[in-house]
Scaffold this active site. Structure first.
Site, PDB file in Angstrom:
ATOM      1  N   TYR A 255      -9.986   0.782   4.450  1.00  0.00           N
ATOM      2  CA  TYR A 255      -8.603   1.147   4.776  1.00  0.00           C
ATOM      3  C   TYR A 255      -7.669   0.184   4.046  1.00  0.00           C
ATOM      4  O   TYR A 255      -8.005  -0.995   3.862  1.00  0.00           O
ATOM      5  CB  TYR A 255      -8.380   1.036   6.292  1.00  0.00           C
ATOM      6  N   PHE A 312       1.688   5.716   3.421  1.00  0.00           N
ATOM      7  CA  PHE A 312       0.832   5.327   2.291  1.00  0.00           C
ATOM      8  C   PHE A 312      -0.495   4.879   2.885  1.00  0.00           C
ATOM      9  O   PHE A 312      -0.516   4.021   3.768  1.00  0.00           O
ATOM     10  CB  PHE A 312       1.425   4.156   1.503  1.00  0.00           C
ATOM     11  N   GLU A 313      -1.570   5.433   2.372  1.00  0.00           N
ATOM     12  CA  GLU A 313      -2.900   4.962   2.767  1.00  0.00           C
ATOM     13  C   GLU A 313      -3.851   5.299   1.646  1.00  0.00           C
ATOM     14  O   GLU A 313      -3.757   6.384   1.070  1.00  0.00           O
ATOM     15  CB  GLU A 313      -3.432   5.764   3.976  1.00  0.00           C
ATOM     16  N   ILE A 314      -4.745   4.374   1.339  1.00  0.00           N
ATOM     17  CA  ILE A 314      -5.928   4.733   0.565  1.00  0.00           C
ATOM     18  C   ILE A 314      -7.073   4.356   1.489  1.00  0.00           C
ATOM     19  O   ILE A 314      -7.106   3.227   2.010  1.00  0.00           O
ATOM     20  CB  ILE A 314      -6.018   3.970  -0.769  1.00  0.00           C
ATOM     21  N   HIS A 349      -4.106   5.054  13.473  1.00  0.00           N
ATOM     22  CA  HIS A 349      -4.986   4.613  12.367  1.00  0.00           C
ATOM     23  C   HIS A 349      -5.105   3.092  12.348  1.00  0.00           C
ATOM     24  O   HIS A 349      -6.182   2.544  12.116  1.00  0.00           O
ATOM     25  CB  HIS A 349      -4.409   5.052  11.010  1.00  0.00           C
TER      26      HIS A 349
END
Ligand SMILES: Nc1nc2c(ncn2[C@@H]2O[C@H](COP(=O)(O)OP(=O)(O)OP(=O)(O)O)[C@@H](O)[C@H]2O)c(=O)[nH]1
Ligand SMILES: [Mg+2]
Length: 425
Positions: A255, A312-314, A349
């Site tokens: 994450y 925004f997340e990768i 999350h």
């Protein structure tokens, strides 16, 4: 009669003379480089061949500097006089050459409505320009309604990889059967009166629940291992000069984030109670090397509201599809806070990442410069910003401001803060 005709002749001579003067003035006032244009000849970069052209204005000669490639393809040197510019516009027939290296099994993912088209188009353009045009990763678009042809046409023309368009199954975008509709409605009405942002919105709640528990289970997402979430109207301010998906995979990251902040407490009054219930019921899922101190200042008794900003997340999809995350989401979902309050996917999350993952599985991307209204992450460190050709104002960087939790993240991980952070507090 004779006097009369002499007078007429004089008038005619004056007129001819006047016209000749006017003609002379008008033609001689044009700069020499404009002659070919006015005389119908073709525009040319011809170099001055005599002294008369030294009268060419400076600005004009600067503005039309000759093309660098002056030799013909054969390698012969042509005389300067015959050098003409290629004024036929070059057709951009090729995309940038792909970056070398193996691709990761990864995709961009966007949840959007058809009406978000032009806002998501802006985001895509930036992601492509700054990164994906050299990597050509796929892009998955999800919607609770079918995407229309216009949406598909424009977005597929912008994405350099393959595009996929999916509809969300009704079970993932509706009230689950255990939710008391009357109670949920009363909450919305109360939040509307208290002017809580999105407090009276049903669709926003479906969106938050979908992003919390379902996007990674969509059939189109099943084939992928990593995702990068992109929302409409976001900006990327710097070149992304390497493959972040590859970075995530090679370094076993699950994450990642660029911005963090405190959640609006009115939207999550009982979220932490629900989390504590989960911790008690599933101690086996809690990582021994977790980031509880990012979430709580009293060892887990209360929540300090810190979260990673999830627009925004990768991240790793297999982690979200793991038993641990599934149990976490289901436990929260059963408690009903997505509808009886207004739980956002960002705290959901973030709490999961902080509790279920090991510290080093979470990554902060300092070098991915990002904006989603109203916050900016502009990399700290001038060398880095120059190298990455950033166009963000470092003064706008939110990282070290009082309402950001990023400093706390650095402290708990014992990471040295980048040079210059103190100037931005
Ligand atoms: N298909 C669909 N997408 C939605 C809907 N509502 C929101 N979205 C998408 O969900 C994402 C988040 O919605 P936004 O409207 O950007 O919410 P926001 O204002 O950024 O929310 P905050 O981050 O909490 O400030 C975006 O990608 C939206 O396009 C909806 O009703 N249908
Ligand atoms: Mg948004």
């Amino acid at each position: 009669m004779a006097t009369g005709s002499t007078r007429y002749l004089r008038y005619i001579l004056f007129a001819v003379f006047g016209i000749a003067i006017l003609y002379f003035i008008s033609t001689s006032s044009l700069p020499s480089y404009a002659q070919p244009l006015t005389s119908g000849g073709k525009f040319s970069w011809d170099s001055p061949s005599d002294d008369s052209s030294s009268s060419k204005p400076k600005e004009a000669s600067d503005a039309v500097s000759p093309p660098k490639q002056s030799s013909p393809a054969s390698g012969e040197t042509r005389p300067l006089q015959s050098m003409t510019p290629n004024i036929t516009p070059a057709v951009p027939s090729e995309l940038s050459p792909p970056a070398p290296g193996e691709r990761v099994n990864a995709t961009f993912v966007t949840l959007a409505r058809n009406s978000d088209l032009w806002e998501i188009a802006r985001s895509i353009r930036q992601v492509e320009d700054r990164f994906n045009r050299n990597y050509n990763y796929d892009w998955v678009f999800l919607n609770d309604k079918p995407f229309d042809d216009q949406f598909k046409k424009i977005t597929s023309s912008l994405v350099s990889g393959k595009t996929h368009y999916g509809e969300i199954p009704t079970e993932h975008w509706s009230f689950p059967p255990w939710i008391d509709q009357k109670k949920a409605e009363a909450v919305r009405e109360d939040m509307r009166r208290r002017r809580i942002i999105y407090g009276d919105s049903i669709s926003y709640r479906h969106m938050c629940r979908f992003e919390s528990g379902f996007f990674f289970r969509h059939p189109l997402m099943q084939q992928f291992e990593y995702y990068w979430r992109v929302e409409p109207s976001v900006e990327l301010f710097c070149d992304v000069h390497y493959d972040p998906f590859r970075f995530m995979k090679d370094n076993k990251k699950k994450y990642s984030f660029v911005l963090s902040l405190y959640e609006y407490v009115e939207t999550i009054p009982t979220l932490w109670d629900s989390v504590k219930k989960f911790i008690k019921a599933h101690p086996e899922h809690i990582s021994p090397d977790n980031s509880m101190s990012f979430l709580s200042d009293d060892g887990g008794e209360t929540y300090n509201k810190c979260h990673f900003w999830s627009n925004f997340e990768i991240g790793n999809l297999d982690w979200l599809r793991s038993q641990a995350y599934q149990d976490f989401f289901e436990s929260l979902d059963k408690d009903g806070g997505f509808f009886y309050e207004r739980w956002g996917d960002a705290p959901v999350h973030s709490i999961a990442a902080a509790l279920l993952l090991r510290k080093e599985e979470i990554h902060f991307f300092n070098d991915i410069a990002y904006y989603h209204v109203p916050f900016t992450h502009c990399p700290t460190g001038e060398d880095l910003r120059l190298k990455l050709r950033c166009h963000c104002n470092p003064q706008d960087n939110f990282d070290w401001k009082g309402y950001s939790c990023t400093s706390r993240y650095f402290d708990l991980n014992k990471i040295a803060k980048p040079e210059g952070w103190m100037d931005q507090v």
